[in-house]
Design a protein around this motif. Structure first.
Motif, PDB file in Angstrom:
ATOM      1  N   GLY A   1      -3.054 -11.018  -1.056  1.00 44.66           N
ATOM      2  CA  GLY A   1      -3.587  -9.858  -1.764  1.00 44.66           C
ATOM      3  C   GLY A   1      -3.195  -8.557  -1.095  1.00 44.66           C
ATOM      4  N   THR A   2      -3.238  -8.534   0.226  1.00 48.00           N
ATOM      5  CA  THR A   2      -2.861  -7.341   0.982  1.00 48.00           C
ATOM      6  C   THR A   2      -1.396  -6.999   0.767  1.00 48.00           C
ATOM      7  OG1 THR A   2      -4.531  -7.808   2.652  1.00 48.00           O
ATOM      8  CG2 THR A   2      -2.736  -6.369   3.312  1.00 48.00           C
ATOM      9  N   ARG A   3      -0.556  -8.007   0.727  1.00 49.08           N
ATOM     10  CA  ARG A   3       0.886  -7.786   0.575  1.00 49.08           C
ATOM     11  C   ARG A   3       1.276  -7.437  -0.865  1.00 49.08           C
ATOM     12  NH1 ARG A   3       3.659  -7.477   5.438  1.00 49.08           N
ATOM     13  NH2 ARG A   3       2.548  -8.797   6.911  1.00 49.08           N
ATOM     14  N   VAL A   4       0.587  -7.981  -1.840  1.00 51.13           N
ATOM     15  CA  VAL A   4       0.973  -7.812  -3.241  1.00 51.13           C
ATOM     16  C   VAL A   4       0.346  -6.576  -3.887  1.00 51.13           C
ATOM     17  CG1 VAL A   4       0.795  -8.889  -5.522  1.00 51.13           C
ATOM     18  CG2 VAL A   4       1.450 -10.252  -3.551  1.00 51.13           C
ATOM     19  N   ARG A   5      -0.837  -6.184  -3.452  1.00 53.97           N
ATOM     20  CA  ARG A   5      -1.568  -5.075  -4.075  1.00 53.97           C
ATOM     21  C   ARG A   5      -0.709  -3.824  -4.289  1.00 53.97           C
ATOM     22  NH1 ARG A   5      -5.459  -4.251  -0.471  1.00 53.97           N
ATOM     23  NH2 ARG A   5      -6.595  -6.016  -1.288  1.00 53.97           N
ATOM     24  N   PRO A   6       0.053  -3.357  -3.302  1.00 56.74           N
ATOM     25  CA  PRO A   6       0.849  -2.147  -3.529  1.00 56.74           C
ATOM     26  C   PRO A   6       1.844  -2.289  -4.679  1.00 56.74           C
ATOM     27  CG  PRO A   6       0.816  -2.706  -1.197  1.00 56.74           C
ATOM     28  CD  PRO A   6       0.177  -3.835  -1.926  1.00 56.74           C
ATOM     29  N   PHE A   7       2.455  -3.453  -4.806  1.00 58.11           N
ATOM     30  CA  PHE A   7       3.429  -3.677  -5.877  1.00 58.11           C
ATOM     31  C   PHE A   7       2.742  -3.690  -7.241  1.00 58.11           C
ATOM     32  CE2 PHE A   7       5.368  -5.404  -2.069  1.00 58.11           C
ATOM     33  CZ  PHE A   7       6.630  -4.851  -2.114  1.00 58.11           C
ATOM     34  N   VAL A   8       1.548  -4.257  -7.294  1.00 52.42           N
ATOM     35  CA  VAL A   8       0.787  -4.303  -8.546  1.00 52.42           C
ATOM     36  C   VAL A   8       0.388  -2.891  -8.972  1.00 52.42           C
ATOM     37  CG1 VAL A   8      -1.374  -5.114  -9.600  1.00 52.42           C
ATOM     38  CG2 VAL A   8      -0.018  -6.655  -8.170  1.00 52.42           C
ATOM     39  N   LEU A   9      -0.036  -2.072  -8.020  1.00 52.39           N
ATOM     40  CA  LEU A   9      -0.408  -0.687  -8.355  1.00 52.39           C
ATOM     41  C   LEU A   9       0.789   0.090  -8.901  1.00 52.39           C
ATOM     42  CD1 LEU A   9      -2.661   0.272  -5.304  1.00 52.39           C
ATOM     43  CD2 LEU A   9      -3.394  -0.138  -7.643  1.00 52.39           C
ATOM     44  N   VAL A  10       1.918  -0.017  -8.216  1.00 53.56           N
ATOM     45  CA  VAL A  10       3.112   0.704  -8.661  1.00 53.56           C
ATOM     46  C   VAL A  10       3.563   0.202 -10.027  1.00 53.56           C
ATOM     47  CG1 VAL A  10       5.570   1.102  -8.159  1.00 53.56           C
ATOM     48  CG2 VAL A  10       3.865   1.376  -6.346  1.00 53.56           C
ATOM     49  N   GLU A  11       3.491  -1.089 -10.237  1.00 50.39           N
ATOM     50  CA  GLU A  11       3.882  -1.649 -11.542  1.00 50.39           C
ATOM     51  C   GLU A  11       2.993  -1.117 -12.662  1.00 50.39           C
ATOM     52  OE1 GLU A  11       5.784  -3.812 -14.539  1.00 50.39           O
ATOM     53  OE2 GLU A  11       6.438  -3.247 -12.533  1.00 50.39           O
ATOM     54  N   GLU A  12       1.688  -1.046 -12.428  1.00 49.66           N
ATOM     55  CA  GLU A  12       0.807  -0.526 -13.473  1.00 49.66           C
ATOM     56  C   GLU A  12       1.096   0.949 -13.749  1.00 49.66           C
ATOM     57  OE1 GLU A  12      -3.844   0.154 -14.759  1.00 49.66           O
ATOM     58  OE2 GLU A  12      -3.437  -1.222 -13.095  1.00 49.66           O
ATOM     59  N   ILE A  13       1.375   1.714 -12.705  1.00 49.02           N
ATOM     60  CA  ILE A  13       1.724   3.126 -12.889  1.00 49.02           C
ATOM     61  C   ILE A  13       2.974   3.238 -13.762  1.00 49.02           C
ATOM     62  CG2 ILE A  13       2.648   5.163 -11.691  1.00 49.02           C
ATOM     63  CD1 ILE A  13       0.723   4.323  -9.341  1.00 49.02           C
ATOM     64  N   GLU A  14       3.998   2.473 -13.424  1.00 49.37           N
ATOM     65  CA  GLU A  14       5.242   2.540 -14.197  1.00 49.37           C
ATOM     66  C   GLU A  14       5.032   2.098 -15.641  1.00 49.37           C
ATOM     67  OE1 GLU A  14       9.148   2.188 -11.780  1.00 49.37           O
ATOM     68  OE2 GLU A  14       7.840   0.555 -11.099  1.00 49.37           O
ATOM     69  N   GLN A  15       4.241   1.061 -15.860  1.00 49.04           N
ATOM     70  CA  GLN A  15       3.979   0.590 -17.224  1.00 49.04           C
ATOM     71  C   GLN A  15       3.236   1.652 -18.033  1.00 49.04           C
ATOM     72  OE1 GLN A  15       5.045  -2.139 -18.816  1.00 49.04           O
ATOM     73  NE2 GLN A  15       6.234  -2.634 -16.994  1.00 49.04           N
ATOM     74  N   ARG A  16       2.253   2.284 -17.422  1.00 51.72           N
ATOM     75  CA  ARG A  16       1.498   3.326 -18.123  1.00 51.72           C
ATOM     76  C   ARG A  16       2.399   4.515 -18.454  1.00 51.72           C
ATOM     77  NH1 ARG A  16      -4.003   3.399 -18.330  1.00 51.72           N
ATOM     78  NH2 ARG A  16      -4.991   1.511 -17.577  1.00 51.72           N
TER      79      ARG A  16
ATOM     80  N   ASN B   1       9.308   4.244  -2.933  1.00 50.62           N
ATOM     81  CA  ASN B   1      10.587   4.076  -2.241  1.00 50.62           C
ATOM     82  C   ASN B   1      10.395   3.463  -0.857  1.00 50.62           C
ATOM     83  OD1 ASN B   1      11.839   5.109  -4.470  1.00 50.62           O
ATOM     84  ND2 ASN B   1      12.255   7.109  -3.578  1.00 50.62           N
ATOM     85  N   ASP B   2       9.384   3.907  -0.134  1.00 48.60           N
ATOM     86  CA  ASP B   2       9.090   3.315   1.178  1.00 48.60           C
ATOM     87  C   ASP B   2       8.696   1.846   1.034  1.00 48.60           C
ATOM     88  OD1 ASP B   2       9.603   5.732   2.405  1.00 48.60           O
ATOM     89  OD2 ASP B   2       7.481   6.279   2.622  1.00 48.60           O
ATOM     90  N   LEU B   3       7.931   1.548   0.010  1.00 44.33           N
ATOM     91  CA  LEU B   3       7.470   0.183  -0.235  1.00 44.33           C
ATOM     92  C   LEU B   3       8.639  -0.769  -0.456  1.00 44.33           C
ATOM     93  CD1 LEU B   3       4.967  -1.628  -0.780  1.00 44.33           C
ATOM     94  CD2 LEU B   3       5.141  -0.940  -3.170  1.00 44.33           C
ATOM     95  N   MET B   4       9.666  -0.286  -1.127  1.00 46.00           N
ATOM     96  CA  MET B   4      10.810  -1.129  -1.446  1.00 46.00           C
ATOM     97  C   MET B   4      11.682  -1.449  -0.234  1.00 46.00           C
ATOM     98  SD  MET B   4      10.397  -2.073  -4.380  1.00 46.00           S
ATOM     99  CE  MET B   4       8.944  -1.683  -5.285  1.00 46.00           C
ATOM    100  N   HIS B   5      11.333  -0.902   0.918  1.00 45.18           N
ATOM    101  CA  HIS B   5      12.057  -1.250   2.145  1.00 45.18           C
ATOM    102  C   HIS B   5      11.520  -2.537   2.764  1.00 45.18           C
ATOM    103  CE1 HIS B   5      14.652   2.282   2.531  1.00 45.18           C
ATOM    104  NE2 HIS B   5      13.674   2.902   1.875  1.00 45.18           N
ATOM    105  N   PHE B   6      10.446  -3.090   2.197  1.00 47.03           N
ATOM    106  CA  PHE B   6       9.882  -4.378   2.608  1.00 47.03           C
ATOM    107  C   PHE B   6       9.617  -4.461   4.109  1.00 47.03           C
ATOM    108  CE2 PHE B   6      12.088  -5.360  -1.377  1.00 47.03           C
ATOM    109  CZ  PHE B   6      11.017  -5.859  -2.097  1.00 47.03           C
ATOM    110  N   SER B   7       8.825  -3.543   4.602  1.00 40.54           N
ATOM    111  CA  SER B   7       8.427  -3.559   6.005  1.00 40.54           C
ATOM    112  C   SER B   7       7.576  -4.803   6.265  1.00 40.54           C
ATOM    113  CB  SER B   7       7.607  -2.304   6.319  1.00 40.54           C
ATOM    114  OG  SER B   7       7.003  -2.413   7.582  1.00 40.54           O
ATOM    115  N   PRO B   8       7.701  -5.390   7.448  1.00 38.65           N
ATOM    116  CA  PRO B   8       6.864  -6.550   7.763  1.00 38.65           C
ATOM    117  C   PRO B   8       5.395  -6.167   7.972  1.00 38.65           C
ATOM    118  CG  PRO B   8       8.195  -5.950   9.670  1.00 38.65           C
ATOM    119  CD  PRO B   8       8.649  -5.081   8.523  1.00 38.65           C
ATOM    120  N   ASP B   9       5.142  -4.878   8.164  1.00 42.32           N
ATOM    121  CA  ASP B   9       3.770  -4.420   8.365  1.00 42.32           C
ATOM    122  C   ASP B   9       3.070  -4.253   7.024  1.00 42.32           C
ATOM    123  OD1 ASP B   9       4.242  -4.204  11.128  1.00 42.32           O
ATOM    124  OD2 ASP B   9       5.094  -2.199  10.868  1.00 42.32           O
TER     125      ASP B   9
END
Length: 155
Positions: free
Chosen positions: A37-52, A123-131
């Motif tokens: 959930g911690t790792r996926v949440r940011p992608f889900v938020l960005v996806e909903e923003i883009e869809q809206r 854009n920062d998110l798409m760099h797939f940081s291990p953190d």
């Protein structure tokens, strides 16, 4: 199948061993769920923003005006807002005619600043940081999503 895999499947945990093979912990299915959930949440938020954004732009702004905001060589490849980059929304929505077409009663500059902040986050998110992404880092995406939900709750 190794014994650790059997334990995970049958009992919902995995034994963690140190380099000397001493047991140093357990990882449970609940631990993995939280981590996922911690790792996926940011992608889900960005996806909903883009869809809206896509839905409201397609509904409110004619295709010709959408195409007019992208470079000429790429305009013919734009068939809907789905063909826009995240950054292209800033150029599209800074045009007074396009902004007015949305009918939102919010400050355009505030929205464009929030959009830009979220674009940088994406854009920062798409760099797939291990953190994992922190709650503070999620702020721009959460803020923009709340704003989008408030001005256009039907999308």
């Amino acid at each position: 199948m190794r014994s650790g895999q059997i334990a995970a499947q049958q009992h919902g945990y995995v034994v963690v061993r140190d380099p000397d093979h001493k047991v140093c912990g357990l990882i449970t299915a609940a631990d993995l769920t939280v981590q996922f959930g911690t790792r996926v949440r940011p992608f889900v938020l960005v996806e909903e923003i883009e869809q809206r954004l896509r839905r409201v732009v397609d509904r409110c702004i004619p295709l010709g005006r959408i195409r007019a905001t992208v470079p000429r060589g790429r305009a013919s490849r734009v068939h809907s807002a789905a063909n826009l980059t995240f950054g292209a929304y800033k150029h599209l929505l800074k045009e007074p005619e396009n902004w007015a077409a949305l009918g939102w009663g919010i400050d355009q500059d505030h929205f464009l600043a929030a959009l830009e902040e979220c674009r940088n986050f994406r854009n920062d998110l798409m760099h797939f940081s291990p953190d994992p992404v922190t709650d503070d880092q999620l702020g721009p995406a959460r803020g923009l999503l709340e704003l989008l939900r408030s001005v256009d709750p039907q999308t």
